[in-house]
Design an enzyme around this catalytic site. Structure first.
Site, PDB file in Angstrom:
ATOM      1  N   PHE A  59       0.875  -1.171   0.000  1.00 24.64           N
ATOM      2  CA  PHE A  59       0.000   0.000   0.000  1.00 24.64           C
ATOM      3  C   PHE A  59       0.913   1.223   0.000  1.00 24.64           C
ATOM      4  CE2 PHE A  59      -2.809   3.200   1.806  1.00 24.64           C
ATOM      5  CZ  PHE A  59      -4.024   2.905   1.199  1.00 24.64           C
ATOM      6  N   ARG A  84     -12.741  -4.299  -7.312  1.00 21.65           N
ATOM      7  CA  ARG A  84     -12.399  -4.966  -6.060  1.00 21.65           C
ATOM      8  C   ARG A  84     -13.641  -5.124  -5.197  1.00 21.65           C
ATOM      9  NH1 ARG A  84      -8.373  -2.356  -1.579  1.00 21.65           N
ATOM     10  NH2 ARG A  84     -10.147  -0.965  -1.440  1.00 21.65           N
ATOM     11  N   ASP A 143       1.538  -5.000   8.636  1.00 25.31           N
ATOM     12  CA  ASP A 143       0.403  -4.101   8.456  1.00 25.31           C
ATOM     13  C   ASP A 143      -0.844  -4.978   8.311  1.00 25.31           C
ATOM     14  OD1 ASP A 143      -1.607  -2.411   7.529  1.00 25.31           O
ATOM     15  OD2 ASP A 143      -0.203  -1.134   6.432  1.00 25.31           O
ATOM     16  N   TYR A 200     -11.063   1.549  10.411  1.00 22.86           N
ATOM     17  CA  TYR A 200     -12.290   1.856   9.654  1.00 22.86           C
ATOM     18  C   TYR A 200     -12.640   0.829   8.584  1.00 22.86           C
ATOM     19  CZ  TYR A 200      -8.704   4.093   6.663  1.00 22.86           C
ATOM     20  OH  TYR A 200      -7.586   4.348   5.916  1.00 22.86           O
TER      21      TYR A 200
HETATM   22  C1  LIG Z   1      -6.089   1.354   4.539  1.00 20.62           C
HETATM   23  C2  LIG Z   1      -4.637   1.131   4.682  1.00 20.62           C
HETATM   24  C3  LIG Z   1      -3.817   2.072   5.300  1.00 20.62           C
HETATM   25  C4  LIG Z   1      -4.423   3.365   5.799  1.00 20.62           C
HETATM   26  O1  LIG Z   1      -3.500   4.238   6.328  1.00 20.62           O
HETATM   27  P1  LIG Z   1      -4.014   5.527   7.114  1.00 20.62           P
HETATM   28  O2  LIG Z   1      -2.768   6.258   7.408  1.00 20.62           O
HETATM   29  O3  LIG Z   1      -4.719   5.060   8.344  1.00 20.62           O
HETATM   30  O4  LIG Z   1      -4.918   6.278   6.192  1.00 20.62           O
HETATM   31  C5  LIG Z   1      -2.467   1.777   5.432  1.00 20.62           C
HETATM   32  N1  LIG Z   1      -1.948   0.610   4.976  1.00 20.62           N
HETATM   33  C6  LIG Z   1      -2.722  -0.314   4.360  1.00 20.62           C
HETATM   34  C7  LIG Z   1      -2.133  -1.591   3.909  1.00 20.62           C
HETATM   35  C8  LIG Z   1      -4.076  -0.070   4.188  1.00 20.62           C
HETATM   36  O5  LIG Z   1      -4.840  -0.969   3.568  1.00 20.62           O
END
Ligand SMILES: *Cc1c(COP(=O)(O)O)cnc(C)c1O
Length: 411
Positions: free
Chosen positions: A124, A370, A196, A221
């Site tokens: 991500f 997705r 993560d 969330y």
């Molecule tokens: C949704 C997601 C995030 C979100 O990061 P925020 O800083 O909380 O917006 C981070 N890493 C992954 C793999 C995600 O799917």
């Protein structure tokens, strides 16, 4: 598979009653719980209480009267139950991005003679960006991002790797890593791991303590249904807590915040990962959302989400008009998380056409449709109806309508 057989799957589903725990808009089939979970009734109720009574009436006294001060810890401990963590190792705070910054810096300081942060190129993006930022700040001699292909992680582990940073579930393809095996491999090579769990918490059975994971982050969330922008969480194994220091030293991470001392003295436990004042409104809502998980075990959540995604694939294979949607996720359910992705050059327009017809998935650039299979509020019937609607869109090519072609800001 007939509709009656699908109804029988719902009748036998131990989680079916949980759909009553959510406020679900009529006529909507929601396949995007991996991006933003639905609203739990308990969360809506808590939002009202916190705004009207706690803030509106009790004001500042709520820090004690309603125990706002321990909210990060309490919420963290509820999440701990879903990730296989004994008490005292999980805390709710900030966003995943900020939490990664804190953990990366802390982990690198535990391996002063190494500098590489090893990750996969398909991570991500925020995970990659946070390492880049730290690399700029600390210099390449202290922090160096190494991106490799998903399949090359194990081979890329050498003596320079300080930290392995990986998402268990790939946000695009849904490909899932074996946390236990990779954590062990990293340990054998003298590296620490940061997992993560953004696409895992609340849907994958996790045993962080048993697997001897060092650190983890995750999102509030998505499958945890904590609401838009809900705070994230940090897991830090007890064995590391005394020695590590994280760089965002804020007063809430101090061992005695209300002594207002001039010098920073970090809390000795998991609270040292706190920085500033917790967002009470959103964290209270997340805490209440976690009530929904109180009596379901993670394996049940996993079984249900796979049952839904396998049903989707089975019904899809019976529709010739859906053949042009090419599966971009592992066909083997044990190799993926709770989502499916399909490749199609017109995936964006197809996503828009689905939304217009009441089925909500999302689109991930450049060409992925997705779908998330959130186990608490989706039924097998929902999957049947989604396939019916998707088939209609593909047969009639309604996605060609100009209104489905314009790219919006958030996809
Ligand atoms: C949704 C997601 C995030 C979100 O990061 P925020 O800083 O909380 O917006 C981070 N890493 C992954 C793999 C995600 O799917």
């Amino acid at each position: 598979m007939t509709f009656d057989e699908v109804l029988a799957l719902d009748a036998a589903d131990p989680l079916a009653r949980h759909s009553n725990d959510f406020v679900l808009p009529a006529g909507t089939l929601y396949l995007d719980g991996n991006s933003l979970g639905c609203l739990p009734r308990a969360a809506r109720q808590r939002a009202r209480e916190v705004v009207e009574q706690q803030w509106g009436q009790d004001l500042i006294t709520s820090w004690n009267r309603h125990d706002w001060i321990t909210l990060p810890r309490r919420t963290g401990e509820r999440i701990a139950g879903l990730i296989g963590a004994a008490p005292g190792q999980t805390i709710c705070c900030d966003s995943v991005s900020i939490n990664l910054f804190k953990l990366l810096a802390a982990a690198l300081s535990l391996r002063p003679d190494r500098s590489i942060v090893l990750t996969q190129a398909e991570s991500f993006p925020t995970d990659l960006y946070m390492v880049e930022g730290l690399q700029d700040l600390l210099g390449h001699s202290r922090c160096e991002l190494r991106k490799v292909a998903e399949t090359d992680i194990a081979q890329a582990l050498d003596d320079d790797v300080a930290v392995v940073l990986l998402s268990q579930v790939n946000f695009r393809s849904g490909q899932a890593h074996d946390i236990a095996a990779l954590t062990q491999k990293a340990r054998e090579n003298g590296a620490l791991v940061i997992w993560d769990l953004s696409h895992s918490a609340g849907v994958m059975p996790l045993q962080l303590d048993t697997w001897q994971v060092d650190f983890a982050v995750g999102c509030g969330y998505k499958y945890l249904n904590g609401g838009p922008g809900a705070p994230a969480f940090i897991y830090a194994a007890k064995r590391h807590q005394e020695q590590i220091r994280q760089p965002l030293c804020g007063w809430m991470g101090h061992s005695a915040p209300f002594e207002f001392e001039t010098d920073y003295r970090p809390d000795r436990g998991i609270e040292k990962f706190l920085t500033g004042t917790p967002p009470i409104l959103s964290m209270s809502v997340l805490e209440a959302a976690l009530d929904t998980f109180a009596d379901c075990n993670p394996q049940q959540l996993r079984d249900k989400s796979l049952s839904l995604s396998e049903l989707f694939l089975q019904l899809k294979s019976g529709q010739a008009s859906l053949n042009e949607l090419e599966l971009a996720s592992p066909a083997d359910p044990t190799q993926r998380g709770a989502q499916l992705a399909f490749r199609h050059p017109e995936a964006y327009a197809i996503t828009q056409a689905l939304i217009a017809d009441g089925v909500i998935p999302d689109f991930r650039a450049p060409d992925l449709l997705r779908l998330g299979f959130s186990p608490l509020y989706l039924s097998h019937q929902d999957i049947w109806h989604s396939i019916t609607i998707l088939t209609r869109i593909m047969t009639r090519e309604t996605w060609r309508h100009p209104s489905h072609q314009t790219r919006q800001t958030v996809t």
